[in-house]
Structure formats: structure tokens, C-alpha cells
Design a protein around this motif. Structure first.
Motif, PDB file in Angstrom:
ATOM      1  N   ARG A 145       6.992  -8.784   5.329  1.00 44.47           N
ATOM      2  CA  ARG A 145       5.925  -9.349   4.488  1.00 44.47           C
ATOM      3  C   ARG A 145       5.626  -8.424   3.316  1.00 44.47           C
ATOM      4  O   ARG A 145       5.417  -8.891   2.180  1.00 44.47           O
ATOM      5  N   VAL A 146       5.613  -7.106   3.552  1.00 47.68           N
ATOM      6  CA  VAL A 146       5.393  -6.153   2.463  1.00 47.68           C
ATOM      7  C   VAL A 146       6.496  -6.296   1.413  1.00 47.68           C
ATOM      8  O   VAL A 146       6.237  -6.265   0.198  1.00 47.68           O
TER       9      VAL A 146
ATOM     10  N   LEU B  90       5.755  -9.221  -0.706  1.00 48.62           N
ATOM     11  CA  LEU B  90       4.629  -8.978  -1.609  1.00 48.62           C
ATOM     12  C   LEU B  90       5.024  -8.067  -2.778  1.00 48.62           C
ATOM     13  O   LEU B  90       4.611  -8.304  -3.928  1.00 48.62           O
ATOM     14  N   VAL B  91       5.820  -7.038  -2.490  1.00 47.55           N
ATOM     15  CA  VAL B  91       6.250  -6.129  -3.557  1.00 47.55           C
ATOM     16  C   VAL B  91       7.160  -6.859  -4.536  1.00 47.55           C
ATOM     17  O   VAL B  91       7.078  -6.657  -5.749  1.00 47.55           O
TER      18      VAL B  91
ATOM     19  N   GLU C  91      -3.843  -7.154   0.558  1.00 51.12           N
ATOM     20  CA  GLU C  91      -3.064  -7.594   1.724  1.00 51.12           C
ATOM     21  C   GLU C  91      -2.199  -6.461   2.258  1.00 51.12           C
ATOM     22  O   GLU C  91      -2.088  -6.266   3.477  1.00 51.12           O
ATOM     23  N   ILE C  92      -1.583  -5.701   1.350  1.00 49.76           N
ATOM     24  CA  ILE C  92      -0.740  -4.588   1.798  1.00 49.76           C
ATOM     25  C   ILE C  92      -1.583  -3.534   2.508  1.00 49.76           C
ATOM     26  O   ILE C  92      -1.154  -2.942   3.507  1.00 49.76           O
ATOM     27  N   SER C  93      -2.800  -3.306   2.036  1.00 49.66           N
ATOM     28  CA  SER C  93      -3.686  -2.346   2.691  1.00 49.66           C
ATOM     29  C   SER C  93      -4.027  -2.793   4.112  1.00 49.66           C
ATOM     30  O   SER C  93      -4.088  -1.977   5.037  1.00 49.66           O
TER      31      SER C  93
ATOM     32  N   ILE D  65      -2.097  -4.735   5.936  1.00 50.10           N
ATOM     33  CA  ILE D  65      -0.863  -4.593   6.723  1.00 50.10           C
ATOM     34  C   ILE D  65      -0.688  -3.138   7.153  1.00 50.10           C
ATOM     35  O   ILE D  65      -0.290  -2.851   8.286  1.00 50.10           O
ATOM     36  N   LYS D  66      -0.998  -2.215   6.249  1.00 52.00           N
ATOM     37  CA  LYS D  66      -0.905  -0.800   6.567  1.00 52.00           C
ATOM     38  C   LYS D  66      -1.834  -0.447   7.731  1.00 52.00           C
ATOM     39  O   LYS D  66      -1.440   0.287   8.659  1.00 52.00           O
TER      40      LYS D  66
ATOM     41  N   LEU E 176       4.138   2.824   2.188  1.00 53.05           N
ATOM     42  CA  LEU E 176       3.051   1.899   1.853  1.00 53.05           C
ATOM     43  C   LEU E 176       2.025   2.567   0.948  1.00 53.05           C
ATOM     44  O   LEU E 176       1.446   1.911   0.061  1.00 53.05           O
TER      45      LEU E 176
ATOM     46  N   GLU F  74       0.809   1.248  -2.667  1.00 52.18           N
ATOM     47  CA  GLU F  74      -0.608   1.098  -3.028  1.00 52.18           C
ATOM     48  C   GLU F  74      -0.906   1.848  -4.326  1.00 52.18           C
ATOM     49  O   GLU F  74      -1.670   1.361  -5.177  1.00 52.18           O
TER      50      GLU F  74
END
Length: 301
Positions: A89-90, A93-94, A113-115, A117-118, A192, A196
Motif C-alpha cells: 500500500r505504501v 501511495l508513493v 495515510e503513510i503515517s 501505516i507506519k 517510511l 514522510e
């Protein structure tokens, strides 16, 4: 030697008692289904039976250990599966963020969202089986990440967080049930964090450039492949656990068979012997009645 009436009577009673004892022993064996109801019945077989029971207790304990091994390995595989899905998923998103058509609001949403996921991956790193953290080496009572999301191990090598957790599954055989994932989760966290940083950079700055985000896709792919490699190792452990489980099942069957051959009654043989002994006993009673002479009381009548 003069044989008296008293001697005849005593011998007859002793023989009858011995006959009763033999029938009682046979009846006890038929009722219990075991040839050995006390060590004195057959000391050699009794000692063998103790050995078989010791082996059977070992198999039962190893089976319980194997259940624990399965819990650790299955939970590890499931946790790494969640991490791999999160990294996929990351990556999506990237790839989306690297598109120059995205404005600041779009990137903020992607960053949020990435935060999350992290944070989720950190939670997975603290997965437990019962009361034990499965990614913390032999420090099973300590999580990898504290309440503030900081990685607890000061270094990634040479600490208890990297030590193997081994469980004995057979005589002299131990399986390593944990995965040394400290470095893996650290690499994921660093990757990650870099993403960010790129997404939170000021618009127009170097860190905001789509090219920089695209270059991070290679880092994501690298840690993703590391996770797959760990899952492959876990899969190999699962295959070995399955083989060891089959081996324990076979061992249990063999021990029970040996114990049965050593102790269980052959009903056909015992029943035949019981009938024979009853016939002998009846004959002894009949002969004994003739041996005992009449007394004066009989003449009084």
C-alpha cells in the motif's frame, strides 16, 4: 513318615488356597485387561512398562511444545503478511504522490495515510503470543517499540532482542521459533521516515521533488523483498514443524503398541487358562471331600 489326618487336611487347604489365588489372579487380569496389576506379577515387564510410560510422557510433552511452536510460527507468518500488505500500500501511495499533478492537499492526505501505516507496522512489531512478544528475541516480556513509538533495542546486533528462542520438540532436537526482525523493522521505519520527510517538505524544495519520491520506490521494494525473504524462512520452519509433528505421531503409536504388547492381556489365552483352572479346582474339591475321613460326630448320627 506317618501321614496323619491333620496333614492331609492342611495340604488340601493349602492347595485349595493356591487354586483360589490362581483363579483370583486370572480374574483380576481379565477384569483390568492388564497382565501386570502389581510389580510382583512380572518385575521385568513392570520395569519395561515404566520405561514405555516415560517415553509416552516425553511424546506428550513434545506434542504440547509443538503446539507452542505452531502458535509462534503461524503468528509470525501472519504478522509478516500484514507488514508486506502494508508495504504494498505504501508503494502505491508513493507512486501516486510522485505524480506532478498532485497538489499540497493530496500529498498531505497521502502523508497522513503513510503515517498511520507506519504506526500500524510498529504495532505489528509488538505482536504477542500469549504473554510473549514474538519479535523481541529472548526478551519476550519487552516490546520492540515503547509507548512513544521508539525502537527499544539500542543496537541491532549482539543483544537479547536478536537472540534465538528455541523450543525442544524431540530428544536433543530444538527448533528456533522466533524471527530476528529488529533490523527488518528498523529498515522499514527508516524508509517510511524518509518518505514522510519528502512528503512534508515545503513545496518547491528539493525534498518535494517528484523525482526524489520516485527514487524511494527502490527502497520500499528492497524492504518488501526482505519481508518476503523472512516469510520464506518462516515457511521452511512450518514445513519442518509438520514433519516433526508426523514423527511424534508415529513415535506415540509405536510406544503405545510396545506398551500394549508388554502389558495387555491375551483374552483368549487367559479365558482358556481360567476355565482350565476352574476344572482343576473342582477336581481338587471333589478329591478333598473323599480324603477327609468321617469323624465321631458322623457315627453318633
Amino acid at each position: 513318615m506317618r501321614v496323619t489326618q491333620s496333614m492331609l487336611s492342611s495340604n488340601m487347604l493349602r492347595n485349595l488356597n493356591n487354586s483360589y489365588s490362581k483363579m483370583g489372579k486370572l480374574q483380576e487380569q481379565l477384569t483390568s485387561g492388564s497382565k501386570i496389576n502389581r510389580p510382583s506379577d512380572d518385575p521385568v515387564a513392570a520395569i519395561k512398562g515404566m520405561g514405555y510410560r516415560t517415553d509416552l510422557n516425553k511424546v506428550e510433552q513434545f506434542t504440547r511444545n509443538m503446539n507452542q511452536v505452531n502458535s509462534w510460527i503461524d503468528t509470525t507468518d501472519e504478522s509478516l503478511g500484514q507488514v508486506s500488505e502494508a508495504l504494498k500500500r505504501v508503494q502505491e501511495l508513493v507512486t501516486q504522490a510522485a505524480n506532478d499533478t498532485n497538489d499540497s492537499d493530496d500529498r498531505e492526505k497521502i502523508l497522513a495515510e503513510i503515517s498511520q501505516i507506519k504506526a500500524q507496522i510498529k504495532d505489528v512489531a509488538n505482536t504477542k503470543v500469549g504473554d510473549d512478544y514474538i519479535f523481541s528475541g529472548t526478551k519476550t516480556q519487552s516490546p520492540l517499540y515503547d509507548a512513544n513509538g521508539n525502537l527499544i533495542p539500542a543496537t541491532t546486533t549482539g543483544t537479547a532482542f536478536n537472540a534465538d528462542v528455541k523450543i525442544e520438540v524431540f530428544d536433543g532436537i530444538q527448533l528456533n521459533v522466533n524471527t530476528d526482525a529488529v533490523q527488518l523493522f528498523k529498515d522499514i521505519e527508516d524508509t517510511l521516515t524518509s518518505i514522510e520527510g519528502q512528503l512534508s517538505a515545503e513545496p518547491g524544495g528539493d525534498g518535494d521533488d517528484a523525482t526524489e519520491l520516485s527514487s524511494l520506490l527502490g527502497n520500499i521494494q528492497a524492504v518488501y523483498e526482505d519481508v518476503l525473504a523472512e516469510r520464506a524462512e518462516v515457511g521452511a520452519k512450518q514445513n519442518r514443524v509438520e514433519m516433526m509433528t508426523n514423527r511424534l505421531s508415529i513415535q506415540e503409536i509405536n510406544v503405545k503398541k510396545q506398551m500394549s504388547n508388554n502389558e495387555d492381556v491375551d483374552y483368549a489365552e487367559s479365558i482358556t487358562e481360567m476355565v482350565t483352572q476352574e476344572s482343576i479346582h473342582q477336581a481338587a474339591l471333589s478329591v478333598g471331600a473323599n480324603i477327609i475321613q468321617q469323624t465321631l460326630v458322623d457315627f453318633i448320627r
